[in-house]
Write a protein that holds these residues in place. Sequence first.
Motif, PDB file in Angstrom:
ATOM      1  N   SER A  59      -9.035 -14.625   6.134  1.00 30.39           N
ATOM      2  CA  SER A  59      -8.561 -13.305   5.707  1.00 30.39           C
ATOM      3  C   SER A  59      -9.127 -12.146   6.525  1.00 30.39           C
ATOM      4  CB  SER A  59      -8.926 -13.092   4.239  1.00 30.39           C
ATOM      5  OG  SER A  59     -10.336 -12.933   4.079  1.00 30.39           O
ATOM      6  N   LEU A  60     -10.229 -12.347   7.205  1.00 33.55           N
ATOM      7  CA  LEU A  60     -10.962 -11.234   7.811  1.00 33.55           C
ATOM      8  C   LEU A  60     -10.134 -10.451   8.820  1.00 33.55           C
ATOM      9  CD1 LEU A  60     -14.429 -12.972   8.333  1.00 33.55           C
ATOM     10  CD2 LEU A  60     -13.761 -11.423   6.490  1.00 33.55           C
ATOM     11  N   LYS A  61      -9.493 -11.158   9.738  1.00 32.93           N
ATOM     12  CA  LYS A  61      -8.722 -10.490  10.789  1.00 32.93           C
ATOM     13  C   LYS A  61      -7.492  -9.794  10.205  1.00 32.93           C
ATOM     14  CE  LYS A  61      -7.728  -9.655  15.199  1.00 32.93           C
ATOM     15  NZ  LYS A  61      -6.346  -9.149  15.101  1.00 32.93           N
ATOM     16  N   ILE A  62      -6.850 -10.405   9.233  1.00 26.95           N
ATOM     17  CA  ILE A  62      -5.666  -9.793   8.627  1.00 26.95           C
ATOM     18  C   ILE A  62      -6.022  -8.453   8.001  1.00 26.95           C
ATOM     19  CG2 ILE A  62      -3.945 -10.019   6.785  1.00 26.95           C
ATOM     20  CD1 ILE A  62      -4.025 -13.052   7.262  1.00 26.95           C
ATOM     21  N   VAL A  63      -7.098  -8.427   7.219  1.00 30.39           N
ATOM     22  CA  VAL A  63      -7.492  -7.187   6.557  1.00 30.39           C
ATOM     23  C   VAL A  63      -7.965  -6.149   7.572  1.00 30.39           C
ATOM     24  CG1 VAL A  63      -9.044  -6.160   4.840  1.00 30.39           C
ATOM     25  CG2 VAL A  63      -8.022  -8.399   4.416  1.00 30.39           C
ATOM     26  N   GLN A  64      -8.638  -6.590   8.617  1.00 29.17           N
ATOM     27  CA  GLN A  64      -9.053  -5.660   9.673  1.00 29.17           C
ATOM     28  C   GLN A  64      -7.833  -5.023  10.337  1.00 29.17           C
ATOM     29  OE1 GLN A  64     -12.321  -4.611  10.971  1.00 29.17           O
ATOM     30  NE2 GLN A  64     -10.752  -3.148  11.559  1.00 29.17           N
ATOM     31  N   ASP A  65      -6.804  -5.815  10.578  1.00 31.34           N
ATOM     32  CA  ASP A  65      -5.587  -5.281  11.194  1.00 31.34           C
ATOM     33  C   ASP A  65      -4.912  -4.257  10.286  1.00 31.34           C
ATOM     34  OD1 ASP A  65      -5.993  -6.852  13.404  1.00 31.34           O
ATOM     35  OD2 ASP A  65      -4.515  -8.379  12.855  1.00 31.34           O
ATOM     36  N   VAL A  66      -4.939  -4.506   8.981  1.00 31.79           N
ATOM     37  CA  VAL A  66      -4.380  -3.547   8.027  1.00 31.79           C
ATOM     38  C   VAL A  66      -5.162  -2.236   8.075  1.00 31.79           C
ATOM     39  CG1 VAL A  66      -4.005  -3.034   5.588  1.00 31.79           C
ATOM     40  CG2 VAL A  66      -3.472  -5.316   6.476  1.00 31.79           C
ATOM     41  N   ALA A  67      -6.481  -2.336   8.044  1.00 32.14           N
ATOM     42  CA  ALA A  67      -7.323  -1.141   8.082  1.00 32.14           C
ATOM     43  C   ALA A  67      -7.073  -0.338   9.353  1.00 32.14           C
ATOM     44  CB  ALA A  67      -8.792  -1.535   7.979  1.00 32.14           C
ATOM     45  N   SER A  68      -6.944  -1.039  10.464  1.00 31.37           N
ATOM     46  CA  SER A  68      -6.689  -0.357  11.739  1.00 31.37           C
ATOM     47  C   SER A  68      -5.327   0.328  11.737  1.00 31.37           C
ATOM     48  CB  SER A  68      -6.768  -1.359  12.892  1.00 31.37           C
ATOM     49  OG  SER A  68      -8.061  -1.914  12.986  1.00 31.37           O
ATOM     50  N   ALA A  69      -4.319  -0.357  11.202  1.00 35.53           N
ATOM     51  CA  ALA A  69      -2.976   0.210  11.164  1.00 35.53           C
ATOM     52  C   ALA A  69      -2.920   1.449  10.272  1.00 35.53           C
ATOM     53  CB  ALA A  69      -1.981  -0.838  10.671  1.00 35.53           C
ATOM     54  N   LYS A  70      -3.684   1.446   9.170  1.00 33.31           N
ATOM     55  CA  LYS A  70      -3.708   2.586   8.250  1.00 33.31           C
ATOM     56  C   LYS A  70      -4.737   3.634   8.646  1.00 33.31           C
ATOM     57  CE  LYS A  70      -2.111   3.073   4.559  1.00 33.31           C
ATOM     58  NZ  LYS A  70      -0.936   3.880   4.091  1.00 33.31           N
ATOM     59  N   ASP A  71      -5.597   3.283   9.593  1.00 34.85           N
ATOM     60  CA  ASP A  71      -6.684   4.170  10.020  1.00 34.85           C
ATOM     61  C   ASP A  71      -7.573   4.557   8.847  1.00 34.85           C
ATOM     62  OD1 ASP A  71      -8.220   5.590  11.844  1.00 34.85           O
ATOM     63  OD2 ASP A  71      -7.040   7.427  11.626  1.00 34.85           O
ATOM     64  N   ILE A  72      -7.971   3.526   8.086  1.00 41.02           N
ATOM     65  CA  ILE A  72      -8.889   3.713   6.966  1.00 41.02           C
ATOM     66  C   ILE A  72     -10.038   2.719   7.105  1.00 41.02           C
ATOM     67  CG2 ILE A  72      -7.165   4.621   5.361  1.00 41.02           C
ATOM     68  CD1 ILE A  72      -6.962   1.814   4.152  1.00 41.02           C
ATOM     69  N   PRO A  73     -11.166   2.955   6.461  1.00 39.13           N
ATOM     70  CA  PRO A  73     -12.297   2.032   6.554  1.00 39.13           C
ATOM     71  C   PRO A  73     -12.025   0.705   5.841  1.00 39.13           C
ATOM     72  CG  PRO A  73     -13.015   4.213   5.824  1.00 39.13           C
ATOM     73  CD  PRO A  73     -11.518   4.203   5.738  1.00 39.13           C
ATOM     74  N   MET A  78       0.829  -1.201   0.000  1.00 39.79           N
ATOM     75  CA  MET A  78       0.000   0.000   0.000  1.00 39.79           C
ATOM     76  C   MET A  78       0.866   1.254   0.000  1.00 39.79           C
ATOM     77  SD  MET A  78      -2.924  -1.217   2.722  1.00 39.79           S
ATOM     78  CE  MET A  78      -4.141   0.061   2.488  1.00 39.79           C
ATOM     79  N   SER A  79       1.924   1.243   0.808  1.00 41.59           N
ATOM     80  CA  SER A  79       2.811   2.408   0.881  1.00 41.59           C
ATOM     81  C   SER A  79       3.517   2.645  -0.445  1.00 41.59           C
ATOM     82  CB  SER A  79       3.850   2.206   1.996  1.00 41.59           C
ATOM     83  OG  SER A  79       3.235   2.183   3.262  1.00 41.59           O
ATOM     84  N   GLU A  80       3.934   1.566  -1.107  1.00 38.92           N
ATOM     85  CA  GLU A  80       4.580   1.705  -2.414  1.00 38.92           C
ATOM     86  C   GLU A  80       3.640   2.354  -3.427  1.00 38.92           C
ATOM     87  OE1 GLU A  80       5.696  -2.261  -3.342  1.00 38.92           O
ATOM     88  OE2 GLU A  80       7.477  -2.263  -2.051  1.00 38.92           O
ATOM     89  N   ILE A  81       2.396   1.897  -3.441  1.00 40.95           N
ATOM     90  CA  ILE A  81       1.416   2.455  -4.381  1.00 40.95           C
ATOM     91  C   ILE A  81       1.133   3.916  -4.065  1.00 40.95           C
ATOM     92  CG2 ILE A  81      -1.015   2.343  -5.086  1.00 40.95           C
ATOM     93  CD1 ILE A  81      -0.798  -0.707  -4.868  1.00 40.95           C
TER      94      ILE A  81
END
Length: 227
Positions: A179-193, A147-150
């Motif tokens: 996959s659910l928890k992994i993607v939730q953790d990503v969203a939380s780390a990025k502070d995005i929905p 995500m950061s690269e993009i």
Amino acid sequence: MTVPLSFVNRKTNIFVGTAGSGKSEIALNVSLELGEFFNVNLIDADVINLYYNLRSVKEFIEKKNINFISTHFEGKSIDLPILSGKVYEALNGQNAVNIVDVGGDEIGSAVIGQFRELFFKKGYNLFYVANIYRPFNSTKEEILENMSEIENILGMNITAIINNSHLLSETKPEDILKSLKIVQDVASAKDIPYVLTVVEEKLFEQDLLEEIKKYSLVYAIKRYIIR
């Protein structure tokens, strides 16, 4: 199970992610649904994937109420990292919802990045499509790095994440649940929905849906490009 109205709150909706994440399928499904109510420009800005792309179903798309704009030169079996004037015209217009499918690497992202000032001016949603079963997308750390690269290449911030974790025809409910928890953790780390978890229609099971709803909305799609 229809697409949420967040896709029309902004006139331009851009889908990014790694190659094979399923961006094109989601972009097409969203376009088909919105095309029943709005004018829709579906912009194929994927100059990377030569096989599984929107161009492969161009005839089907053009039979629908959708204005399909491709980077692919008519009559030429070649893909170039160039967007036609039709793309600018669509993005700068006022009377349609724009759905943009972006290629899955640095070149693909850079192609659409040329319009960043227009996106800033007119507003946009930049959706990252995650598939934990693709290379460099299997962990929270890998997804965040991609995500950061993009974002760095585009010069734009990702505004939301979509979970499209799947193994094509081999996908089982437990694969999605993983996959659910992994993607939730990503969203939380990025502070995005974390706006959607995408599920192919044939996989709908009540227990699966109830579990997904603990994390996000559920969006049912049909597969048109990859069968």
